[in-house]
Design an enzyme around this catalytic site. Structure first.
Site: not given
Ligand code: ACO
Length: 331
Positions: A115, A252, A282
């Protein structure tokens, strides 16, 4: 004192026609429009058609960038494609773009920083130009990222989309205040110790397969907020600037909450932050030039504006760049 620098003189982008909404995704996996919007800000993403390759997206964006810059293909002497989803293991996707454009001068190669790829490619091209090795560079971020997703993994497949963006850089011998025009500075970092929080479980040397994205979202989020915050400060300090001097933040597009957190840290009003994650999701290396092009085309970003780019991705690799847009003569 005269100083050679890179001017950013044009940009262009391309998005595949097909749009995949959150509602459509929710029919296939256990997710909902509400969850995706609340956690990420994403409403939809574009998905490349069968047979539509990263080089096709890159080529379309490049043609538009060259047109905007009013630059002929014969003037290009450097093409860099930032991508994690190349057409083939080799040759470089950039050489396919070169052939597609009918360009024959100089070098064409790919840069891989996931990214952060566009910011890395911009830095490489800027340094080629400053060193006098190139004069006119096409810098492209292009991805068919949806091809490396596990569509059963709801924690990653809802986050990404396909697209491409390109900019044209031109060498310029300017004089006077170095903050006048063009790329003021770029700042790159990586930390290979964090490999396991964001990677693909395949590759030509490890498994012989392409693999799928694996991510520990919370960890990536934590690193993104702190590392992007510090590289923004580094970029501003290197130029003796403060956040108040920045006309536009072009971040980004990984997560709306990360973007908002950077804006809050810089005390930038929302109107100064270019955000298109709702429609693009993304797009990895394509996200910054896609956002930039959108804001140039709709007239928000104009000649003379100071733009701050930032991005982070797998590696971990991250970086930032400060650019004063346009030609000195026109500002
Ligand atoms: N739909 C519904 N529920 C979901 C989904 C979904 N698509 N995905 C995960 N959940 C659930 C999980 O299973 C979890 O359930 P649980 O509490 O019963 O275990 C709950 O939602 C919370 O999941 P988390 O992973 O803790 O959610 P979080 O608030 O951290 O959000 C996210 C996830 C959006 C991915 C976030 O962590 C994020 O944006 N991280 C950064 C990503 C990023 O910046 N990437 C950049 C680089 S990408 C690259 O280089 C390729």
């Amino acid at each position: 004192m005269s100083m050679r620098r890179s001017l950013l003189i044009g940009c262009g982008s391309y998005l595949p026609e097909r749009i995949l909404s959150n509602a459509e995704l929710a029919k296939k996996i256990d997710t909902s429009h509400e969850w995706i919007v609340q956690r990420t800000g994403i409403h939809q993403r574009h998905v490349a058609a069968d047979g539509e390759l990263t080089s096709d997206l890159a080529l379309a964006a490049s043609r538009r960038a060259l047109e905007a810059a009013r630059i002929g293909v014969d003037e290009i002497d450097l093409i860099i494609v930032a991508t994690t989803t190349p057409d083939d293991t080799f040759p470089a996707t950039a050489t396919k773009v070169q052939a597609g454009l009918g360009a024959v001068r100089g070098a064409a190669f790919d840069v891989q920083a996931v990214c952060a790829g566009f910011v890395y490619a911009l830095a490489v091209a800027d340094n080629f130009i400053k060193a006098g090795q190139s004069n006119t560079a096409l810098v492209i971020g292009a991805e068919t990222f949806t091809r490396i997703l596990d569509w059963q993994d709801r924690s990653t497949c809802v986050l990404f989309g396909d697209g491409a963006g390109a900019v044209v850089l031109r060498g310029y011998e300017g004089s006077g205040d170095p903050s006048d025009h063009g790329i003021l500075s770029t700042h790159l970092h990586s930390d290979g110790r964090e490999r396991d929080i964001l990677y693909v479980d395949g590759g030509p040397s490890s498994t012989g397969t392409t693999g799928h994205v694996k991510m520990v979202g919370k960890e990536v989020y934590r690193h993104a907020v702190s590392k992007l915050g510090s590289v923004i400060e580094e970029a501003l300090a290197a130029n003796g600037l403060t956040a108040e001097d920045v006309d536009w933040l072009v971040p980004h597009q990984a997560n709306r909450r990360i973007i908002d957190s950077m804006a809050n840290r810089m005390k930038l009003p929302t109107e100064k932050v270019i955000c298109c994650i709702d429609r693009h999701a993304n797009t990895s290396a394509a996200s910054v030039p896609l956002a930039l092009t959108e804001a140039v085309q709709d007239g928000r970003i104009t000649q003379g504006d100071l733009v701050l780019f930032e991005a982070i991705g797998g590696g971990l690799a991250w970086g930032a760049g400060l650019v004063r847009m346009g030609y000195p003569d026109l500002a």
